[in-house]
Design a protein around this motif. Structure first.
Motif, PDB file in Angstrom:
ATOM      1  N   VAL A  15      22.878  20.794 -22.373  1.00  0.00           N
ATOM      2  CA  VAL A  15      22.330  20.708 -21.019  1.00  0.00           C
ATOM      3  C   VAL A  15      20.880  20.227 -21.034  1.00  0.00           C
ATOM      4  CG1 VAL A  15      21.659  22.079 -18.999  1.00  0.00           C
ATOM      5  CG2 VAL A  15      23.898  22.411 -20.044  1.00  0.00           C
ATOM      6  N   LEU A  16      20.070  20.753 -21.951  1.00  0.00           N
ATOM      7  CA  LEU A  16      18.647  20.396 -21.976  1.00  0.00           C
ATOM      8  C   LEU A  16      18.415  18.902 -22.194  1.00  0.00           C
ATOM      9  CD1 LEU A  16      15.665  21.161 -21.893  1.00  0.00           C
ATOM     10  CD2 LEU A  16      15.814  21.784 -24.308  1.00  0.00           C
ATOM     11  N   PRO A  17      18.949  18.284 -23.262  1.00  0.00           N
ATOM     12  CA  PRO A  17      18.700  16.838 -23.430  1.00  0.00           C
ATOM     13  C   PRO A  17      19.269  16.001 -22.293  1.00  0.00           C
ATOM     14  CG  PRO A  17      20.322  17.623 -25.026  1.00  0.00           C
ATOM     15  CD  PRO A  17      19.714  18.838 -24.394  1.00  0.00           C
ATOM     16  N   ILE A  18      20.391  16.422 -21.704  1.00  0.00           N
ATOM     17  CA  ILE A  18      20.967  15.650 -20.591  1.00  0.00           C
ATOM     18  C   ILE A  18      20.055  15.706 -19.377  1.00  0.00           C
ATOM     19  CG2 ILE A  18      22.904  15.529 -18.973  1.00  0.00           C
ATOM     20  CD1 ILE A  18      24.701  16.573 -21.228  1.00  0.00           C
ATOM     21  N   LEU A  19      19.539  16.882 -19.054  1.00  0.00           N
ATOM     22  CA  LEU A  19      18.666  17.011 -17.881  1.00  0.00           C
ATOM     23  C   LEU A  19      17.319  16.326 -18.110  1.00  0.00           C
ATOM     24  CD1 LEU A  19      19.317  20.646 -16.585  1.00  0.00           C
ATOM     25  CD2 LEU A  19      20.388  18.489 -15.914  1.00  0.00           C
ATOM     26  N   LEU A  20      16.824  16.333 -19.340  1.00  0.00           N
ATOM     27  CA  LEU A  20      15.587  15.586 -19.625  1.00  0.00           C
ATOM     28  C   LEU A  20      15.795  14.091 -19.381  1.00  0.00           C
ATOM     29  CD1 LEU A  20      14.364  17.376 -22.887  1.00  0.00           C
ATOM     30  CD2 LEU A  20      13.266  17.438 -20.640  1.00  0.00           C
ATOM     31  N   GLU A  21      16.955  13.587 -19.781  1.00  0.00           N
ATOM     32  CA  GLU A  21      17.269  12.179 -19.534  1.00  0.00           C
ATOM     33  C   GLU A  21      17.466  11.929 -18.040  1.00  0.00           C
ATOM     34  OE1 GLU A  21      18.031   8.212 -20.910  1.00  0.00           O
ATOM     35  OE2 GLU A  21      17.065   9.993 -21.751  1.00  0.00           O
ATOM     36  N   ALA A  22      18.057  12.898 -17.331  1.00  0.00           N
ATOM     37  CA  ALA A  22      18.254  12.746 -15.889  1.00  0.00           C
ATOM     38  C   ALA A  22      16.919  12.659 -15.160  1.00  0.00           C
ATOM     39  CB  ALA A  22      19.081  13.911 -15.355  1.00  0.00           C
ATOM     40  N   ARG A  23      15.993  13.491 -15.547  1.00  0.00           N
ATOM     41  CA  ARG A  23      14.666  13.430 -14.908  1.00  0.00           C
ATOM     42  C   ARG A  23      14.005  12.080 -15.167  1.00  0.00           C
ATOM     43  NH1 ARG A  23      10.000  17.370 -17.034  1.00  0.00           N
ATOM     44  NH2 ARG A  23      10.254  15.930 -18.780  1.00  0.00           N
ATOM     45  N   ARG A  24      14.198  11.551 -16.361  1.00  0.00           N
ATOM     46  CA  ARG A  24      13.613  10.240 -16.678  1.00  0.00           C
ATOM     47  C   ARG A  24      14.222   9.134 -15.828  1.00  0.00           C
ATOM     48  NH1 ARG A  24      13.810   5.952 -20.284  1.00  0.00           N
ATOM     49  NH2 ARG A  24      15.931   6.460 -20.941  1.00  0.00           N
ATOM     50  N   HIS A  25      15.480   9.320 -15.398  1.00  0.00           N
ATOM     51  CA  HIS A  25      16.156   8.327 -14.578  1.00  0.00           C
ATOM     52  C   HIS A  25      15.988   8.579 -13.084  1.00  0.00           C
ATOM     53  CE1 HIS A  25      18.130   7.082 -18.318  1.00  0.00           C
ATOM     54  NE2 HIS A  25      18.541   6.022 -17.686  1.00  0.00           N
ATOM     55  N   GLY A  26      15.136   9.497 -12.712  1.00  0.00           N
ATOM     56  CA  GLY A  26      14.822   9.688 -11.305  1.00  0.00           C
ATOM     57  C   GLY A  26      15.696  10.670 -10.552  1.00  0.00           C
ATOM     58  N   PHE A  27      16.518  11.445 -11.243  1.00  0.00           N
ATOM     59  CA  PHE A  27      17.313  12.469 -10.562  1.00  0.00           C
ATOM     60  C   PHE A  27      16.389  13.601 -10.112  1.00  0.00           C
ATOM     61  CE2 PHE A  27      20.576  10.178 -12.763  1.00  0.00           C
ATOM     62  CZ  PHE A  27      21.713  10.335 -11.990  1.00  0.00           C
ATOM     63  N   THR A  28      16.722  14.186  -8.962  1.00  0.00           N
ATOM     64  CA  THR A  28      15.903  15.261  -8.402  1.00  0.00           C
ATOM     65  C   THR A  28      16.620  16.607  -8.407  1.00  0.00           C
ATOM     66  OG1 THR A  28      16.670  14.709  -6.180  1.00  0.00           O
ATOM     67  CG2 THR A  28      14.616  13.669  -6.938  1.00  0.00           C
ATOM     68  N   HIS A  29      17.965  16.611  -8.430  1.00  0.00           N
ATOM     69  CA  HIS A  29      18.750  17.831  -8.354  1.00  0.00           C
ATOM     70  C   HIS A  29      19.803  17.840  -9.463  1.00  0.00           C
ATOM     71  CE1 HIS A  29      16.915  17.647  -4.416  1.00  0.00           C
ATOM     72  NE2 HIS A  29      17.339  18.874  -4.123  1.00  0.00           N
ATOM     73  N   ALA A  30      20.259  19.035  -9.800  1.00  0.00           N
ATOM     74  CA  ALA A  30      21.318  19.164 -10.799  1.00  0.00           C
ATOM     75  C   ALA A  30      22.122  20.426 -10.529  1.00  0.00           C
ATOM     76  CB  ALA A  30      20.741  19.211 -12.211  1.00  0.00           C
ATOM     77  N   ILE A  31      23.442  20.296 -10.622  1.00  0.00           N
ATOM     78  CA  ILE A  31      24.348  21.437 -10.556  1.00  0.00           C
ATOM     79  C   ILE A  31      24.785  21.751 -11.986  1.00  0.00           C
ATOM     80  CG2 ILE A  31      26.589  22.253  -9.736  1.00  0.00           C
ATOM     81  CD1 ILE A  31      26.302  20.468  -7.323  1.00  0.00           C
ATOM     82  N   VAL A  32      24.567  22.993 -12.399  1.00  0.00           N
ATOM     83  CA  VAL A  32      24.903  23.397 -13.763  1.00  0.00           C
ATOM     84  C   VAL A  32      25.629  24.733 -13.721  1.00  0.00           C
ATOM     85  CG1 VAL A  32      22.890  22.197 -14.722  1.00  0.00           C
ATOM     86  CG2 VAL A  32      22.719  24.618 -14.142  1.00  0.00           C
ATOM     87  N   PRO A  33      26.365  25.097 -14.768  1.00  0.00           N
ATOM     88  CA  PRO A  33      26.984  26.426 -14.831  1.00  0.00           C
ATOM     89  C   PRO A  33      25.914  27.518 -14.848  1.00  0.00           C
ATOM     90  CG  PRO A  33      27.983  24.941 -16.428  1.00  0.00           C
ATOM     91  CD  PRO A  33      26.780  24.239 -15.902  1.00  0.00           C
ATOM     92  N   LEU A  34      26.244  28.645 -14.266  1.00  0.00           N
ATOM     93  CA  LEU A  34      25.295  29.759 -14.219  1.00  0.00           C
ATOM     94  C   LEU A  34      24.875  30.192 -15.615  1.00  0.00           C
ATOM     95  CD1 LEU A  34      23.897  31.886 -12.381  1.00  0.00           C
ATOM     96  CD2 LEU A  34      25.884  33.351 -12.770  1.00  0.00           C
ATOM     97  N   HIS A  35      25.789  30.107 -16.579  1.00  0.00           N
ATOM     98  CA  HIS A  35      25.509  30.515 -17.949  1.00  0.00           C
ATOM     99  C   HIS A  35      24.382  29.674 -18.556  1.00  0.00           C
ATOM    100  CE1 HIS A  35      26.756  32.401 -21.796  1.00  0.00           C
ATOM    101  NE2 HIS A  35      26.302  31.287 -22.315  1.00  0.00           N
ATOM    102  N   ASN A  36      24.199  28.447 -18.086  1.00  0.00           N
ATOM    103  CA  ASN A  36      23.189  27.538 -18.630  1.00  0.00           C
ATOM    104  C   ASN A  36      21.895  27.530 -17.826  1.00  0.00           C
ATOM    105  OD1 ASN A  36      26.023  25.658 -19.151  1.00  0.00           O
ATOM    106  ND2 ASN A  36      24.712  26.150 -20.884  1.00  0.00           N
ATOM    107  N   LYS A  37      21.703  28.513 -16.942  1.00  0.00           N
ATOM    108  CA  LYS A  37      20.573  28.451 -16.011  1.00  0.00           C
ATOM    109  C   LYS A  37      19.217  28.533 -16.714  1.00  0.00           C
ATOM    110  CE  LYS A  37      20.251  33.387 -14.845  1.00  0.00           C
ATOM    111  NZ  LYS A  37      20.205  34.349 -13.738  1.00  0.00           N
TER     112      LYS A  37
END
Length: 525
Positions: free
Chosen positions: A120-142
C-alpha cells in the motif's frame, strides 16, 4: 457502457498505477479480465461477482470486459478486486462517477468485506506523485496508508467503499454521519508517522557480556562505519550474544531510511496491522537452510524482496556461516559490494535495495576447538578444517572488513560479575562518529557511511601520515593483501579516527584496523 477506476500494484520496490477499464456490452453473459493479470487477478471474477450479489447490488447479465492498463506489464495480487467492483457498478450506472481523482485498493471477500493487501505504501506514494488526492484502502492498512499525504478513506465493506466513492469529502446522510462518528476512533487517520516496533526483536546489552573488550571495540567500530564483521571463536564464547547486542548501539533510522525500509516491508506483507513507519533498524537472522532465492529475493512471476532487502539499512546476521551452502553465500557478493540486488526475468529486471551491515559467525573448525587446547582437544583433520573454511570463498571474505577472534571467557571472569560498559554509552560514541560522517558526505544522503567510500573519497578523506603509509605498505606486502582489502583497511582506519576525533589518519589507527583482519594475518592458520 464504459467506466474507469484506478488501482495500483508493485513493480520492484516502487508502485505502479493501473487503470481499470470496464466495458459492459450486449451479448452472451461473460466476464473477462485482460491486461496480463496473474492467477489471483483472474480469480477476482468470482470474488467480485459474489461480493456484488451479497451486497444487494445488481450484477449485469451481459458481456463484461475488464482491462488492466498498461496491458504489457504483468500484474499479480488481489488488490484490484475493489476497483473492478466499483468500475462494474459505475459502468452499469448503479453509481455515479466519483468527483475526485481517487485510487482504490482492496481485496473482496465473498460477503463483500474488504481484506488487506500488500504494497500500500509504495502504491500511494506513486499515486500522490501522479496527482491523486483521495484513496480508498482496507481498514487493516489504515496506519500504513496514513503515512502518505492523501485523503485516505479506510473501509470495511463494499458498501462503505461505495459511500466513500460517492461522497469522498462528506459524511452523507444523518444516519451515515452518526454511523461514521461511532466508528471515527478506528477510521480517521492521523498523518503523523506511527512507529512499528515489530520488525526488530528486543536487543541485548553489551553490559551483559563479560570480558571480550577487544571484540566489543571491533563491533563499536563496525556500528560506527557500517562495516561488515566476521566473528570467529569456539562454541560458547559468546558470538551469537555479541551479535544480538549490536542493535542496541545502532542509531535510529533517518526519515528517508525509514521510508525505504517501510516500503520493503509493505511489499513483503510484513507490516503489522497497527504499524506505521518503521523507526528501528531491522535485524534479520535467517536459518542456514535458506535458499538463494529467499536470501536475495525472487519469485516465478512477481519477485519479492529477500532477506538481503529485508535487512536494508539494518543488520543481517548469519549464525554459523559455513553451515550455509556455498551457492547461497555467493549471492551476498553483489549486495555487499553494490548495496542492491538485481533479479532478472525474461521480460523484466527488478532491483531491490540491500545495503546492510553483515555480521557472521563461525567456528575455527567443524568441532570448534581448533587452536583451543585449554578448552578441549580438536578432533578435526587438516582436510576437514580446510573443507570447512572453504565454504567461505576468498572474494566473499575480502568483502568483510573486520575478522574478530572471540576467545572463550575465563571462568575467573565469570565468577566476578563485574559491571561492563553499557550499550547506551557505546551508542553515544557511535552517534558522534555517525554525525561526523553525515557532515563529511553531506552531498551523498543515500549512504553517508565510511564503508561506502569510493576511490575518490579515500584519496580525499583517508589521507595517511608518513608513519601510517609505511605501516600499511609493510602490511600489504607481508600479508599479501588484495587491493580491496587495502581499501577496506583504510575505511576502517577512517572510522577509528572518527571515533578518536582525529582529522588525519595516524599509524595507530592503521595498526588497529590491521588487527581486525585476523584471517589475513594468519592467526588461525
Amino acid at each position: 457502457m464504459y467506466a474507469r477506476t484506478f488501482s495500483g500494484t508493485v513493480h520492484g520496490i516502487d508502485g505502479l498505477i493501473v487503470t481499470v477499464e470496464v466495458d459492459i456490452a450486449n451479448g452472451l453473459p461473460q466476464f473477462d479480465v485482460v491486461g496480463l493479470g496473474g492467477s489471483a487477478v483472474k480469480e477476482s471474477r468470482d470474488r467480485v461477482r459474489s461480493a456484488l450479489r451479497n451486497n444487494e447490488c445488481q450484477f449485469p447479465i451481459q458481456r463484461i470486459t475488464v482491462n488492466l492498463a498498461p496491458a504489457d506489464m504483468r500484474k499479480e495480487g488481489s488488490g484490484f478486486d475493489l476497483a473492478i467492483a466499483l468500475g462494474i457498478l459505475a459502468a452499469s450506472e448503479q453509481i455515479k462517477e466519483t468527483p475526485v481523482k481517487m485510487l482504490v485498493l482492496g481485496e473482496l471477500a465473498l460477503d463483500g468485506s474488504v481484506r488487506p493487501v500488500t504494497g500500500v505504501l509504495p502504491i500511494l506514494l506513486e499515486a500522490r506523485r501522479h496527482g491523486f488526492t483521495h484513496a480508498i484502502v482496507p481498514l487493516h492498512n489504515k496506519a500504513e496508508a496514513g503515512l502518505v499525504d492523501l485523503n485516505i478513506r479506510p473501509v470495511r465493506t463494499l458498501k462503505e467503499a461505495v459511500r466513500s466513492w460517492l461522497h469522498p469529502n462528506a459524511n452523507g446522510s444523518e444516519n451515515e454521519r452518526l454511523e461514521e462518528e461511532e466508528q471515527s476512533e478506528e477510521i480517521i487517520l492521523p498523518h503523523a508517522p506511527v512507529l512499528d516496533q515489530n520488525v526488530q526483536k528486543d536487543a541485548g546489552d553489551f553490559g551483559e557480556v563479560l570480558g571480550q573488550a577487544f571484540v566489543k571495540r571491533g563491533l563499536e567500530v563496525a556500528a560506527a562505519g557500517f562495516h561488515n564483521v566476521l566473528l570467529i571463536g569456539p562454541p560458547g564464547s559468546g558470538k551469537t550474544m555479541l551479535a544480538n547486542c549490536m542493535p542496541s548501539v545502532m542509531p535510529g533510522l533517518s526519515m528517508e531510511e525509514a521510508f525505504e525500509v517501510t516500503k520493503i516491508y509493505s511489499i513483503s506483507g510484513q507490516l503489522s496491522a497497527h504499524g506505521g513507519l518503521i523507526g528501528k533498524r531491522p535485524f534479520r537472522s535467517p536459518h542456514h537452510t535458506i535458499t538463494a532465492a529467499a536470501l536475495a529475493g525472487g519469485g516465478s512471476h512477481a519477485p519479492r524482496p529477500g532477506e538481503c532487502s529485508l535487512a536494508h539499512n539494518g543488520i543481517l546476521f548469519l549464525d554459523e556461516m559455513p553451515e550455509f551452502s556455498r551457492a547461497v553465500l555467493e549471492v551476498l557478493r553483489q549486495p555487499l559490494e553494490a548495496g542492491y540486488v538485481t533479479i532478472g526475468r525474461a521480460k523484466q529486471v527488478y532491483t531491490y535495495p540491500a545495503r546492510f551491515l553483515l555480521i557472521a559467525s563461525m567456528n575455527p573448525c567443524p568441532c570448534g576447538f581448533y587452536l583451543s587446547p585449554d578448552q578441549r582437544e580438536c578432533t578435526c583433520t587438516p582436510l576437514q578444517v580446510m573443507k570447512y573454511r572453504s565454504k567461505i570463498s576468498g572474494p566473499l571474505l575480502d568483502r568483510i572488513d573486520l575478522h574478530l577472534e572471540v576467545p572463550r571467557v575465563p571462568v575467573e571472569l565469570l565468577g566476578e560479575r563485574r559491571q561492563e560498559e553499557l550499550s547506551a554509552t557505546i551508542c553515544k560514541r557511535v552517534e558522534h562518529a555517525r554525525a561526523v560522517q553525515t557532515k563529511r558526505f553531506s552531498g551523498r544522503p543515500a549512504y553517508p557511511f565510511n564503508s561506502g567510500m569510493n576511490g575518490k573519497d579515500l584519496r580525499k578523506h583517508a589521507q595517511l601520515n608518513e608513519d601510517g603509509k609505511e605501516l600499511l605498505q609493510a602490511a600489504f606486502e607481508t600479508l599479501k593483501l588484495s587491493a580491496r582489502a587495502y581499501d577496506r583497511i583504510l575505511k576502517v582506519a577512517r572510522t577509528i579516527a572518527d571515533l578518536d576525533n582525529a582529522e588525519q589518519l595516524q599509524a595507530h589507527h592503521v595498526a588497529e584496523a590491521i588487527r581486525y583482519r585476523t584471517l589475513d594475518r594468519g592467526v588461525l592458520a
